[in-house]
Design a protein around this motif. Structure first.
Motif, PDB file in Angstrom:
ATOM      1  N   TYR A  53       0.643  -1.222   0.082  1.00 30.87           N
ATOM      2  CA  TYR A  53      -0.600   0.346  -0.240  1.00 30.87           C
ATOM      3  C   TYR A  53       0.674   1.410   0.102  1.00 30.87           C
TER       4      TYR A  53
ATOM      5  N   THR B 290       1.117   2.523   4.778  1.00 35.89           N
ATOM      6  CA  THR B 290       1.433   1.116   6.491  1.00 35.89           C
ATOM      7  C   THR B 290       2.429   1.562   7.207  1.00 35.89           C
TER       8      THR B 290
ATOM      9  N   GLY C 222       1.055  -4.678   4.329  1.00 36.35           N
ATOM     10  CA  GLY C 222       1.422  -4.074   3.426  1.00 36.35           C
ATOM     11  C   GLY C 222       2.268  -5.079   2.913  1.00 36.35           C
TER      12      GLY C 222
END
Length: 291
Positions: A10, A14, A69
């Motif tokens: 992401y 994160t 993530g």
């Protein structure tokens, strides 16, 4: 077959969120530890326990926010719940041992080294136990040197944080110390992740590479951190400190050894029923003929 790891699925979302949670847990834990040095002995254990749980919860929440993530291309990732929550218990327990040592022994060299080592090992144990709770069609392997480096980072960060908790006074300096600890804890996490490689099983079931939802696991620790923050905000001594804490001329002020709480000032005269009658000067001598 070597699995392709992506620790930032992401992007920066994160890592930044994980860092903020680590800072929040560290800030609450350090302030609670500092507060324990200025309270009655009967309440000291309560503040230290709150500080240990705050730091442990913050580190654990930071770890699993960062793991949102994490993905391995071609396989799905799940988590073993008992091991995952056991990592939270280990973090709180080992951080608690370190904090209680420093909280009761003060900022002596032996107390800081012992408490910092135990706390740092607790952080590292939480990380690798949490990783052991992951389930996928493959096998984890770690680079020994990088793992050792991550443990050293955790121990140094924990020792520095405990020193700051009992030696650095005032809201802004403590806030700065919590940011430093947040950086160190995040650095330890990503150093440990850099040591990881994944070897997929030949018969691994193909997946989309996603992880099991972690948000439900984080609700409890996150709510606890919010409640701990409320306790800190509503205790004036946590933010403002005592007026004579840094006053060299005040009894028990700057001349006091680090980590040793100031002595309570007990009035010499007066009654609890009439607080206005408390004063520290001697009574006037009785008139002649009176006893």
């Amino acid at each position: 077959m070597q699995g392709t790891i992506d620790g930032f699925s992401y992007g920066a979302v994160t890592p930044v969120a994980a860092f903020l949670m680590a800072c929040l847990g560290a800030a609450l834990g350090l302030r609670c530890t500092n507060r324990s040095l200025r309270t009655e002995r009967s309440f000291k254990a309560g503040w230290l326990a709150l500080g240990a749980t705050s730091i442990g919860s913050g580190i654990w929440t930071m770890h699993f926010i960062a793991m949102m993530g994490f993905s391995v291309d071609g396989v799905s990732i799940g988590y073993d719940m008992p091991i995952t929550f056991a990592s939270l218990g280990v973090a709180v327990a080992m951080v608690g041992v370190g904090i209680f040592i420093v909280g009761y022994r003060g900022a002596t060299r032996m107390a800081l080294v012992t408490g910092g080592t135990i706390t740092g090992l607790g952080v590292a144990t939480m990380h690798y136990l949490g990783m052991a709770g992951m389930r996928l069609d493959g096998q984890f392997e770690y680079d020994t040197f990088t793992v050792a480096l991550s443990v050293v980072i955790a121990v140094v960060a924990a020792t520095t944080a405990l020193w700051a908790a009992v030696s650095v006074h005032g809201f802004l300096p403590s806030l700065g110390a919590s940011v430093v600890m947040g950086v160190a804890v995040s650095g330890m996490h990503y150093t440990g992740m850099a040591a990881l490689s994944v070897h997929l099983h030949p018969d691994a079931v193909a997946g989309d590479g996603s992880s099991a939802p972690l948000v439900p696991l984080l609700i409890g620790p996150a709510c606890f951190l919010i409640l701990a923050a409320v306790v800190v905000m509503f205790d004036p001594l946590m933010v403002m400190g005592t007026p004579d804490w840094d006053d060299p001329g005040a009894p028990g002020g700057a001349g006091r050894k680090p980590g040793i709480p100031a002595q309570r000032q007990v009035p010499r005269f007066g009654t609890h029923a009439d607080p206005a009658s408390f004063h520290s000067r001697p009574r006037d001598p009785a008139p002649p003929g009176e006893w």
